[in-house]
Scaffold this motif. Sequence first.
Motif, PDB file in Angstrom:
ATOM      1  N   ASN A 140      -3.717   7.915   6.415  1.00 36.13           N
ATOM      2  CA  ASN A 140      -3.124   7.255   5.269  1.00 36.13           C
ATOM      3  C   ASN A 140      -1.765   7.828   4.680  1.00 36.13           C
ATOM      4  OD1 ASN A 140      -4.114   9.330   3.739  1.00 36.13           O
ATOM      5  ND2 ASN A 140      -5.801   8.238   2.906  1.00 36.13           N
ATOM      6  N   TYR A 143       1.299   5.698   4.694  1.00 36.74           N
ATOM      7  CA  TYR A 143       1.238   4.595   3.697  1.00 36.74           C
ATOM      8  C   TYR A 143       1.636   5.538   2.412  1.00 36.74           C
ATOM      9  CZ  TYR A 143      -0.373   1.543   0.068  1.00 36.74           C
ATOM     10  OH  TYR A 143      -0.450   0.812  -1.241  1.00 36.74           O
ATOM     11  N   ARG A 281       3.661   1.156   6.049  1.00 35.33           N
ATOM     12  CA  ARG A 281       2.247   0.234   6.388  1.00 35.33           C
ATOM     13  C   ARG A 281       2.007   0.284   7.779  1.00 35.33           C
ATOM     14  NH1 ARG A 281      -0.946  -2.531   5.425  1.00 35.33           N
ATOM     15  NH2 ARG A 281      -0.472  -4.451   4.622  1.00 35.33           N
TER      16      ARG A 281
END
Length: 420
Positions: A140, A143, A281
Amino acid sequence: MFGKLTKEYEVFKSVPHNMQVLLGTNMLYALVLPIVEIFVGAYIMRNTNSPAYVALYQLAMYVGIVCTSVVNGFLLKHFKVNILYCIGILLSGISMVGMMAIHSLGITELSVAGFVMGAASGFFWTNRYLLALNSTKDDNRNYFFGLESFAFTIASIIVPLGVGALIAGLSGRHLLGIDIDINLSYRIVTFLAMGITVIACFVLSRGNFENPTQKTFLYFRFHPLWYKLLSWAALKGLVQGFLVTAPAILVLKLVGEEGSLGLIQSISGGITAILVYVLGRVTKPKHRNIVFGTGLFIFLIGTLFNGILFSSTGVIIFVLCKVVFQPLHDLAYFPIMMRVIDVVSKKEQRNEYAYILSHEFGLFVGRASGLIIFLFLAFGVSEDFALKYALIIVALLQLLALPLGNHIIKQSNLLENENK
């Protein structure tokens, strides 16, 4: 449109709580950072009319970062990391206020002011790295840094525009019985920035962050992979120092006022911000070096235009390229750096902060080398020569980071497999 925004908000709410809090804090501080990076340099340039003085200020600042990074390691044994992070945020505002209060900016005053600003940055960046490292995972981090870069890029558009307009609007006016000159306008801006830092600290207090369990953080021998990462950090530092000072110097020298500085950066920043968020993303860890290389070549193109034209047009193209390059570079660099810390710290069974501190030394070597190149050319040849060619030299050297980064990614994958 509203549906898409709602979906993105749901993605944000789906990440861990500490990651949300840290993103909120960093997005608030994004409103302050352009003032620190751009307008402090512009303030010094206006009051000294010397690009070399701006570079000397930056060098003192980088020394301050390294010194307080060491001090921060000792403080982590006694204070929570989020408290130290807040200290860094608040100190950045206080140090700006202190610098604006100095009436005469000589070498001594600039060195002290730079060191104090560096002290604030040392607390800010090292604790930010530690918080991000422990609040995110490799899957992650694209992101996390994509959203963070989006916020920083949007802020780099809005804040210079707003501050430039505020400075231009206030200067020369008579309000509340006070004659407002350009320097008083700068001071008003710094007090506004100080207020935002206080709000950012309040947001950070809503998180539940833990310090490293192991307290030892000073080491002088590391895994071979970490030495390669330090070389990579030095290459990043080589260009980083110029990105703080060069835009302000070039715009004030060849284009015009601070308002022009904000207007130029806003031209391509909006598209770049959306691009970086989307990349954060949709891209995977395997795409990081492609994003990294794209940023490097865009930066090189900008420096070539600036060096060849050395005019307002050349500066505009350079700043546009810089606005695109910086978030692309950070989007790839920081997740790779943190991945290496993950695998090397596990291999060596060490405190993660040991690598964050070491990383600051790697950055310092690059930053100092870049500024020495600039100062050598400025004093040895001329300031114009330095502004033309130092950036090109640094951009060409920076290309070495592309194959090195690819090698680091492969080696970190191998080491991770060994750890399993």
